[in-house]
Scaffold this motif. Structure first.
Motif, PDB file in Angstrom:
ATOM      1  N   ILE B  28       0.827  -1.202   0.000  1.00 45.60           N
ATOM      2  CA  ILE B  28       0.000   0.000   0.000  1.00 45.60           C
ATOM      3  C   ILE B  28       0.866   1.257   0.000  1.00 45.60           C
ATOM      4  O   ILE B  28       0.550   2.233  -0.675  1.00 45.60           O
ATOM      5  N   VAL B  92      -4.961  12.350  -5.436  1.00 44.03           N
ATOM      6  CA  VAL B  92      -5.168  13.786  -5.381  1.00 44.03           C
ATOM      7  C   VAL B  92      -6.437  14.136  -4.630  1.00 44.03           C
ATOM      8  O   VAL B  92      -6.680  15.291  -4.344  1.00 44.03           O
ATOM      9  N   LYS B  93      -7.283  13.101  -4.320  1.00 42.50           N
ATOM     10  CA  LYS B  93      -8.545  13.400  -3.664  1.00 42.50           C
ATOM     11  C   LYS B  93      -8.464  12.970  -2.202  1.00 42.50           C
ATOM     12  O   LYS B  93      -8.632  11.793  -1.894  1.00 42.50           O
ATOM     13  N   HIS B  96     -11.756  11.395  -0.821  1.00 41.08           N
ATOM     14  CA  HIS B  96     -11.941  10.021  -1.300  1.00 41.08           C
ATOM     15  C   HIS B  96     -11.110   9.041  -0.474  1.00 41.08           C
ATOM     16  O   HIS B  96     -11.598   8.003  -0.021  1.00 41.08           O
ATOM     17  N   GLU B  97      -9.825   9.427  -0.226  1.00 39.72           N
ATOM     18  CA  GLU B  97      -8.943   8.524   0.506  1.00 39.72           C
ATOM     19  C   GLU B  97      -9.409   8.376   1.951  1.00 39.72           C
ATOM     20  O   GLU B  97      -9.391   7.273   2.513  1.00 39.72           O
ATOM     21  N   ALA B 100     -12.206   6.018   2.094  1.00 39.63           N
ATOM     22  CA  ALA B 100     -11.753   4.631   1.935  1.00 39.63           C
ATOM     23  C   ALA B 100     -11.186   4.110   3.241  1.00 39.63           C
ATOM     24  O   ALA B 100     -11.457   2.969   3.643  1.00 39.63           O
ATOM     25  N   VAL B 101     -10.368   4.956   3.931  1.00 33.27           N
ATOM     26  CA  VAL B 101      -9.800   4.540   5.222  1.00 33.27           C
ATOM     27  C   VAL B 101     -10.918   4.259   6.227  1.00 33.27           C
ATOM     28  O   VAL B 101     -10.908   3.229   6.914  1.00 33.27           O
ATOM     29  N   GLY B 103     -14.051   3.493   5.651  1.00 27.63           N
ATOM     30  CA  GLY B 103     -14.785   2.291   5.271  1.00 27.63           C
ATOM     31  C   GLY B 103     -14.047   1.025   5.649  1.00 27.63           C
ATOM     32  O   GLY B 103     -14.622   0.099   6.241  1.00 27.63           O
ATOM     33  N   ALA B 104     -12.738   0.977   5.344  1.00 24.66           N
ATOM     34  CA  ALA B 104     -11.957  -0.215   5.655  1.00 24.66           C
ATOM     35  C   ALA B 104     -11.883  -0.435   7.156  1.00 24.66           C
ATOM     36  O   ALA B 104     -12.014  -1.566   7.644  1.00 24.66           O
ATOM     37  N   LEU B 107     -15.200  -1.748   8.466  1.00 22.62           N
ATOM     38  CA  LEU B 107     -15.361  -3.169   8.146  1.00 22.62           C
ATOM     39  C   LEU B 107     -14.513  -4.022   9.074  1.00 22.62           C
ATOM     40  O   LEU B 107     -14.962  -5.059   9.581  1.00 22.62           O
ATOM     41  N   PHE B 108     -13.267  -3.549   9.327  1.00 25.64           N
ATOM     42  CA  PHE B 108     -12.399  -4.333  10.207  1.00 25.64           C
ATOM     43  C   PHE B 108     -12.969  -4.394  11.620  1.00 25.64           C
ATOM     44  O   PHE B 108     -12.936  -5.447  12.259  1.00 25.64           O
TER      45      PHE B 108
END
Lengths: 100, 171
Positions: B28, B92-93, B96-97, B100-101, B103-104, B107-108
């Motif tokens: 990553i 660049v977004k 968005h990132e 994503a963090v 969300g992950a 879920l974890f």
């Protein structure tokens, strides 16, 4: 012991999910997908040893998963090469023609 | 909660888990795409070691052959066939990132809670068979012959499709 394997698989799956969602390079997105599939395989094999009814079926299913993942990787790289010829880039946010 | 006996299996599990998570996190966070694929291959090899630990020797060698060998090389081919200037483009977004963090991590958290709350109890001991490969082969060619044949058709179709997709258009 089973919950340790399941936790490891959950960590792997979440790293793969993050890579799939946040990375812009399509090849890295594919690699993250493979990571998620591997986490599922680890779960299957852990349950095949430590599950309620231990049997070899879990290992067999993981072999099926590996086969499908290999087919998926081959198709994905082929699509990626075709897209690169058409658009000249592999960044996923450049592939947005259908959104317009 | 974490009342785990420090046994040999646990020590080996910890070593392999370190290799796997280290490879995945490096994948990553590294800069260059080829380095990402190499660290991913390390994670695949660690997973193969984990399968040996789980009495799945045949799957471990399939993992080394297919993932650490074929898929990694295929990804490196994909990198070579497409033009990369070496550096992976930075996201660049930031929104968005961050999403994503979040969300992950959500879920974890959910998975971790579910794993901790469940009561896994094994009633029987696992018998991997005298010869793991022999046992898997017998199971594959007796009980699971139809999925096996379907998979072979799927592989054939997929590889023909891959060739047809990647073939240069004759213009």
């Amino acid at each position: 012991m089973l919950s340790s394997y399941l936790t490891l698989a959950a960590i792997l799956f979440c790293i793969g999910l993050y890579g799939t969602l946040a990375k812009r390079n399509a090849i890295i997105v594919l690699l993250s997908l493979e990571l998620m599939l591997n986490a599922v395989n680890l779960n299957l094999i852990a349950f095949s040893k430590y599950g309620a009814i231990p049997s070899l079926t879990g290992q067999l299913f993981s072999i099926f998963t590996i086969t499908v993942a290999a087919a998926e990787a081959a198709i994905a790289v082929a699509i990626l090469i075709a897209l690169f010829r058409a658009r000249g880039t592999v960044l996923v946010d450049a592939f947005n023609r259908m959104r317009r | 909660m974490f009342n785990v006996n420090i046994t040999g299996e646990y020590v080996v599990f910890f070593i392999f888990a370190t290799i796997i998570i280290g490879g995945a996190v490096l994948m990553i966070s590294l800069e260059k795409v080829v380095h990402m694929v190499i660290s991913m291959a390390a994670a695949f090899l660690g997973l193969a070691g984990m399968y040996v630990l789980l009495d799945a020797e045949f799957v471990a060698f399939v993992q080394v052959l297919i993932y650490a060998g074929a898929v990694s090389i295929l990804m490196i081919f994909g990198i070579m066939m497409t033009k990369h200037n070496g550096e992976a483009a930075e996201p660049v977004k930031p929104l968005h990132e961050t999403l994503a963090v979040i969300g992950a991590l959500c879920l974890f958290g959910l998975l971790f809670y579910a794993i901790r709350a469940s009561d896994f109890q094994s009633t029987a001991a696992f018998h991997p068979g005298e010869d793991n490969t022999l046992a898997i082969g017998e199971l594959l060619f007796t009980g699971y012959i139809v999925p096996f044949e379907l998979l072979s058709i799927l592989l054939t179709v997929a590889f023909i499709g891959a060739i047809a997709l990647a073939k240069k258009e004759a213009e």
